[in-house]
Motif scaffolding. Structure first.
Motif, short mmCIF file in Angstrom:
data_model
loop_
_atom_site.label_atom_id
_atom_site.label_comp_id
_atom_site.label_asym_id
_atom_site.label_seq_id
_atom_site.Cartn_x
_atom_site.Cartn_y
_atom_site.Cartn_z
N LEU A 175 -2.24 7.55 7.44
CA LEU A 175 -1.25 7.04 7.68
C LEU A 175 -1.21 6.78 9.10
O LEU A 175 -0.51 5.72 9.60
CB LEU A 175 -0.01 7.88 6.99
CG LEU A 175 0.21 7.84 5.54
CD1 LEU A 175 1.38 8.94 5.29
CD2 LEU A 175 0.34 6.64 4.85
N TYR A 176 -1.48 7.62 9.80
CA TYR A 176 -1.57 7.53 11.35
C TYR A 176 -2.34 6.41 11.85
O TYR A 176 -2.13 5.72 13.07
CB TYR A 176 -1.56 8.95 12.01
CG TYR A 176 -0.48 10.08 11.75
CD1 TYR A 176 0.99 9.79 12.30
CD2 TYR A 176 -0.70 11.04 10.69
CE1 TYR A 176 1.90 10.61 11.95
CE2 TYR A 176 0.19 11.95 10.61
CZ TYR A 176 1.54 11.75 10.92
OH TYR A 176 2.75 12.38 10.71
N VAL A 177 -3.55 6.71 11.19
CA VAL A 177 -4.36 5.27 11.66
C VAL A 177 -3.86 3.94 11.35
O VAL A 177 -3.88 2.96 12.18
CB VAL A 177 -5.79 5.56 10.98
CG1 VAL A 177 -7.02 4.47 10.98
CG2 VAL A 177 -6.37 6.90 10.96
N LEU A 178 -3.19 3.92 10.09
CA LEU A 178 -2.72 2.64 9.57
C LEU A 178 -1.59 2.41 10.82
O LEU A 178 -1.30 1.26 10.98
CB LEU A 178 -2.02 2.69 8.48
CG LEU A 178 -1.69 1.36 7.85
CD1 LEU A 178 -2.71 0.51 7.71
CD2 LEU A 178 -1.06 1.72 6.29
N VAL A 179 -0.95 3.41 11.24
CA VAL A 179 0.32 2.94 12.30
C VAL A 179 -0.26 2.31 13.46
O VAL A 179 -0.18 1.35 14.07
CB VAL A 179 1.03 4.23 12.68
CG1 VAL A 179 1.64 4.15 13.88
CG2 VAL A 179 1.92 4.66 11.55
N ARG A 190 -8.23 -5.97 7.64
CA ARG A 190 -7.11 -5.53 6.27
C ARG A 190 -8.02 -5.09 5.25
O ARG A 190 -7.24 -4.10 4.38
CB ARG A 190 -6.60 -6.96 5.73
CG ARG A 190 -5.62 -6.96 4.63
CD ARG A 190 -4.81 -8.07 4.51
NE ARG A 190 -3.87 -7.90 3.39
CZ ARG A 190 -2.98 -8.45 3.03
NH1 ARG A 190 -2.49 -9.93 3.85
NH2 ARG A 190 -1.88 -8.39 2.22
N GLU A 191 -9.20 -5.65 4.92
CA GLU A 191 -9.96 -5.13 3.96
C GLU A 191 -10.21 -3.52 4.26
O GLU A 191 -10.03 -2.92 3.14
CB GLU A 191 -11.28 -5.89 3.73
CG GLU A 191 -11.30 -7.11 3.06
CD GLU A 191 -12.49 -8.01 3.16
OE1 GLU A 191 -12.64 -9.03 2.36
OE2 GLU A 191 -13.26 -7.73 4.10
N ALA A 192 -10.48 -3.36 5.25
CA ALA A 192 -10.73 -1.74 5.64
C ALA A 192 -9.69 -0.97 5.46
O ALA A 192 -9.55 0.26 5.01
CB ALA A 192 -11.38 -1.67 7.07
N ALA A 193 -8.31 -1.43 5.84
CA ALA A 193 -7.09 -0.84 5.73
C ALA A 193 -6.72 -0.86 4.21
O ALA A 193 -6.15 0.57 3.96
CB ALA A 193 -6.13 -1.60 6.28
N GLN A 194 -7.00 -1.71 3.48
CA GLN A 194 -6.95 -1.42 2.15
C GLN A 194 -7.76 -0.38 1.41
O GLN A 194 -7.12 0.40 0.61
CB GLN A 194 -7.16 -2.89 1.37
CG GLN A 194 -6.70 -2.82 -0.17
CD GLN A 194 -5.21 -3.19 -0.22
OE1 GLN A 194 -4.76 -3.86 0.72
NE2 GLN A 194 -4.52 -3.05 -1.48
N ILE A 203 -0.60 -2.86 1.20
CA ILE A 203 -1.68 -1.79 1.50
C ILE A 203 -1.14 -0.39 0.75
O ILE A 203 -2.12 0.33 0.04
CB ILE A 203 -1.97 -1.89 2.81
CG1 ILE A 203 -2.77 -3.05 3.32
CG2 ILE A 203 -2.73 -0.37 3.21
CD1 ILE A 203 -3.05 -3.17 4.71
N LEU A 204 -0.07 -0.07 1.18
CA LEU A 204 0.49 1.41 0.91
C LEU A 204 1.04 1.36 -0.52
O LEU A 204 0.82 2.34 -1.16
CB LEU A 204 1.57 1.59 1.77
CG LEU A 204 1.56 1.82 3.37
CD1 LEU A 204 2.67 1.75 3.97
CD2 LEU A 204 0.84 3.31 3.33
#
Length: 482
Positions: A222-226, A269-273, A402-403
């Motif tokens: 989650l922090y990486v996504l932030v 975006r693909e990596a975050a997904q 994503i989430l």
């Protein structure tokens, strides 16, 4: 339930495992585990003794349930057809069903041998399903009343890339009150906690040891996504930017990108997904490399973590594998005793290139030596809310999708709940899950359950461990109907 950070493959004298990907789970498995965060490698082997059903849980007959029309559900139906067939298991169709990552480690004939031993106890009836999209846990009951869990995950092509047979999870009687939920938490290993927050006024509906910082496994993502969202907002990164898999950034399961050839490119975006939905460790490390370690450390503060220094230097998944299970115990001792500068210097000594860490090594808990990521339930609540706030901006527009791609408990969207964001985490001796929920009447909640043990088996089953969280979410749904 897909949890992350690990899903292990291992041999057992008590049960038969065929598993590739993240430990525990969820999933998903959790992630399958499904999951764990659950653990690494794909080294499963069929065993000659005992058969799976010799250790299955016995239970009173339960009514059959249908399998979902999802990629994981369709493959579970294929497995069910095979193990219920009147004829012995043949290898026909295996190459169209099992991904190369499975067949490269276990031959079609070995797979058929395992399925044949399961088939010997037919008929198997599905009595409980916890599945979401590409992964699921399917509890099956034999004609003799024995229970068996089939944990299964599929890749983007719909082929099975993770499969695990284990003792079945008995159908639970849900808690009927918050007191009963609290009793359920008390039955878990010492140190387990559960918090249920009502977002509107910030109150805790339930708070069981929620103020103790515990290891969270892959919930750290989650922090990486932030940090990624903030980099997009700052104009230093874009969701369409390409990230490239290299041997120096390649991590270990959970996920898929660890098996991708060097040079494979994915968008941010693909990596975050992948990082959130299937807890892909290599995708996570690609994103961390793109924004830089300092940006992720800053994200801890920006997302409201009460003690960000507890997680600095902020580890990548690759670094956790290396320090946790790829070095001598004396090196782990150095990490535990070192200050921030000493730890950063130690990270500089870790080798580049392809990791050579056997799956059998990733079984011992190392969180006691500060090798994990740590947060309280309230920290994780604030992280979820920080991401939802960012989702209202142009830069954060992809965040809700994503989430919300994997809600962890196969909860229906469109009935009691209009939206659910989820991230779970697991490692040897660690299990954690966090949910951001929007009820159909507009009320918002965050549910966080955490546990850690020096005995990995105490927190290895996400279906059993997350019962209190599941019951709490059911009570919140019921409240909205009153």
């Amino acid at each position: 339930m897909q949890t992350g950070i690990f899903r292990s493959t291992r041999r057992s004298t008590n049960r038969r495992y065929l598993r590739h990907g993240l430990m525990a789970g969820l999933a998903a498995v959790l992630a399958l585990s499904m999951t764990a965060c659950s653990s690494t490698g794909a080294q499963a082997e069929p065993e000659s003794q005992p058969t799976e059903t010799e250790n299955a849980t016995e239970a009173a007959p339960q009514p059959a349930v249908g399998l979902p029309d999802t990629p994981a559900g369709l493959q579970a139906q294929w497995i069910l057809t095979v193990i219920n067939a009147e004829t012995p298991v043949a290898t026909d169709g295996f190459t169209d069903t099992f991904a190369d990552v499975i067949l490269s480690e276990l031959s079609a004939e070995q797979l058929a041998e395992v399925l044949e031993q399961v088939r010997s106890e037919r008929p198997w009836t599905p009595i409980n399903v916890n599945a979401a999209g590409t992964q699921g846990i399917f509890t099956l009951q034999s004609g003799a009343g024995e229970l068996m869990d089939l944990q299964l995950s599929v890749d983007e092509a719909g082929m099975i890339n993770g499969i695990f047979f284990g003792p079945g999870t008995p159908v639970r009687t849900p808690a009927a009150s918050w007191d009963e939920v609290e009793t359920g938490v008390a039955s878990l290993p010492d140190g387990s906690g559960l918090a249920v927050y009502r977002v509107a006024d910030g109150t805790a509906i339930l708070d069981v040891d929620a103020d103790t910082a515990k290891p969270v496994g892959s919930i750290f993502k989650l922090y990486v996504l932030v940090a990624v969202s903030d980099a997009v907002a700052a104009g230093t990164l874009s969701w369409d930017a390409k990230l490239t898999v290299t041997d120096d950034l390649r991590s270990l399961p959970s996920g898929e990108l660890q098996d991708a050839p060097a040079g494979t490119a994915v968008t941010v975006r693909e990596a975050a997904q992948k990082m959130i939905a299937i807890s892909d460790n290599t995708a996570t490390d690609l994103l961390m490399n793109a924004v830089g370690r300092p940006a992720v450390e800053q994200a801890l503060s920006d997302a409201g973590h009460a003690d960000p220094d507890r997680n600095t230097p902020f580890l990548s998944t690759r670094e956790l594998f290396q320090l946790g299970w790829g070095v001598e115990e004396s090196v782990r001792g150095q990490w535990e005793e070192a200050d921030d500068d000493g730890r950063r210097a130690l990270l500089q000594t870790l080798p580049d290139g392809v990791l050579d860490i056997p799956a059998a090594a990733v079984t011992t808990p190392v969180w006691q030596q500060d090798l994990d990521w740590f947060a309280t339930a309230e920290d994780l609540m604030r992280a979820h809310l920080a991401l939802q706030d960012r989702a209202t901006t142009d830069a954060g527009a992809p965040l809700r999708d994503i989430l919300g791609a994997n809600n962890g408990l196969n909860l229906e969207i469109g009935g009691d709940w209009s939206y659910i964001g989820f991230k779970g985490g697991s490692a040897p001796g660690v299990m954690a899950g966090s949910w951001y929920l929007e009820r159909s009447d507009g009320e918002r909640f965050v549910v966080v359950q955490q546990g850690a043990s020096a005995s990995p088996e105490e927190v290895a089953d996400p279906m059993a461990f997350f019962g209190p969280a599941q019951d709490g979410i059911a009570l919140l749904a019921s409240e909205g109907r009153d």
